[in-house]
Enzyme design. Structure first.
Site: not given
Length: 341
Positions: A10-12, A147, A308
């Site tokens: 559910s995160g980026y 990143c 990123n």
């Protein structure tokens, strides 16, 4: 086809993994795990995936068996999740921060807590195909670097490998708001971040340790949050043993990267994009690297930029999967970027 699962979906970063894997010709995304949103549709949280999947999030206890498990959970959460999944998963690719460093003392120094599974640290192969392609081909546990660490490693590698670095390198990192994650705190509210250039780590950024571990070069790093959603850029000031001309540095970069599918050398004398710029890399798996020389001070300024969330996260992980499975590295990663954006 192989079955894959994404933990922390559910995160980026989890959303980017789903986006890339759903378009991968050799992959079936079987499970998207989220403890917080179990039972909810994936496209409720990741609206760009509407019409691409009917998946719903499942809880951690419903993970089941898969060929590959990607783990994209927050800092220190991996200390609990990863050791358990390391025993269960055939291949585990960790995009968190907890298994990047090999030295538990360095982990405690930079993350402020003791590592609870130090015996596993040496078993993870760093997820940088450009530096560890041979090891990745047989790896069952892969740890993706941060990143800005990826960008710094790729910017510095040609100079480090050539043995021309004369002392500690200063790394100035810039990062968009997505780097703070989907559950960012007050400092990343739009009202607080808009219009700001927030120097959130003036010294001692934790990626210092990753850069030194990967390149053998001592790094001193700071980082600034800028008004962008995606993108990371690093400017590395490198003291060199003797003055270098542009042609000398270009030769070093070409010798390292001329055959790399996702590293492009950008050092042009004309045009708007004469050095690496993250804006035009949104959604792509490229890392652009470039440089400028200052012979009067025996300094090379090495610059790198990437998205990123992609090359610095999910895209790099998919590239590692491709290497591990013996597939062409570009599979699922063909998007060339947009201009103008």
């Amino acid at each position: 086809m192989i079955d894959v699962a994404v933990v922390g979906a559910s995160g980026y970063i989890g959303g980017e993994l789903l986006r890339l894997l759903l378009g991968h010709p050799e992959v079936r995304v079987a499970t998207a795990v989220s403890a917080r949103l179990a039972g909810s549709r994936v496209d409720l949280v990741h609206p760009n995936l509407r019409g691409r999947t009917d998946l719903t999030f499942t809880g951690p206890d419903e993970l089941g068996d898969h060929d590959v498990v990607f783990v994209a959970v927050g800092q220190t959460a991996g200390l609990e999740v990863v050791p358990r999944l390391r025993e269960q998963a055939k291949i585990l690719i960790d995009l968190g921060s907890d298994f990047r460093l090999r030295d538990p003392a360095l982990y405690k120094r930079y993350y402020g807590t003791a590592h609870t599974a130090p015996e596993l640290l040496g078993s993870f192969v760093p997820g940088v195909p450009e530096t560890h392609r041979a090891e990745l081909a047989g790896a069952d546990a892969i740890a993706m670097p941060g990143c800005m660490a990826v960008a710094s490693i790729l910017a510095l590698r040609p100079l480090a490998e050539a043995g021309v670095v004369a002392g500690p390198v200063t790394v100035d990192g810039r990062i968009g708001s997505s780097g703070s994650g989907v559950r960012a705190e007050q400092m990343n509210l739009h009202a607080e971040r808009s219009g700001a250039m927030r120097l959130f780590a003036p010294t001692g950024h934790r990626h210092e340790a990753e850069i030194a571990q990967a390149t053998g070069v001592e790094a001193r790093m700071g980082a600034t949050g800028v008004e962008a959603v995606r993108g990371a850029q690093v400017v590395c000031r490198v003291p060199v043993r003797e003055p270098l001309a542009d042609k000398d540095v270009r030769r070093l970069y070409r010798s390292q990267y001329q055959d790399e599918p996702f590293v492009r050398i950008i050092a042009q004398r004309r045009g708007l994009y004469r050095l690496p710029e993250p804006k035009i890399l949104s959604g792509t798996n490229y890392c652009d690297v470039g440089f400028a020389t200052d012979p009067e001070t025996s300094t090379v300024v090495a610059v790198a930029a990437l998205d990123n969330l992609v090359k610095g996260g999910a895209g790099g992980a998919v590239q590692c999967l491709n290497v591990r499975m013996g597939w062409p590295e570009h599979l699922g990663l063909e998007f060339p970027g947009l201009h103008p954006v």
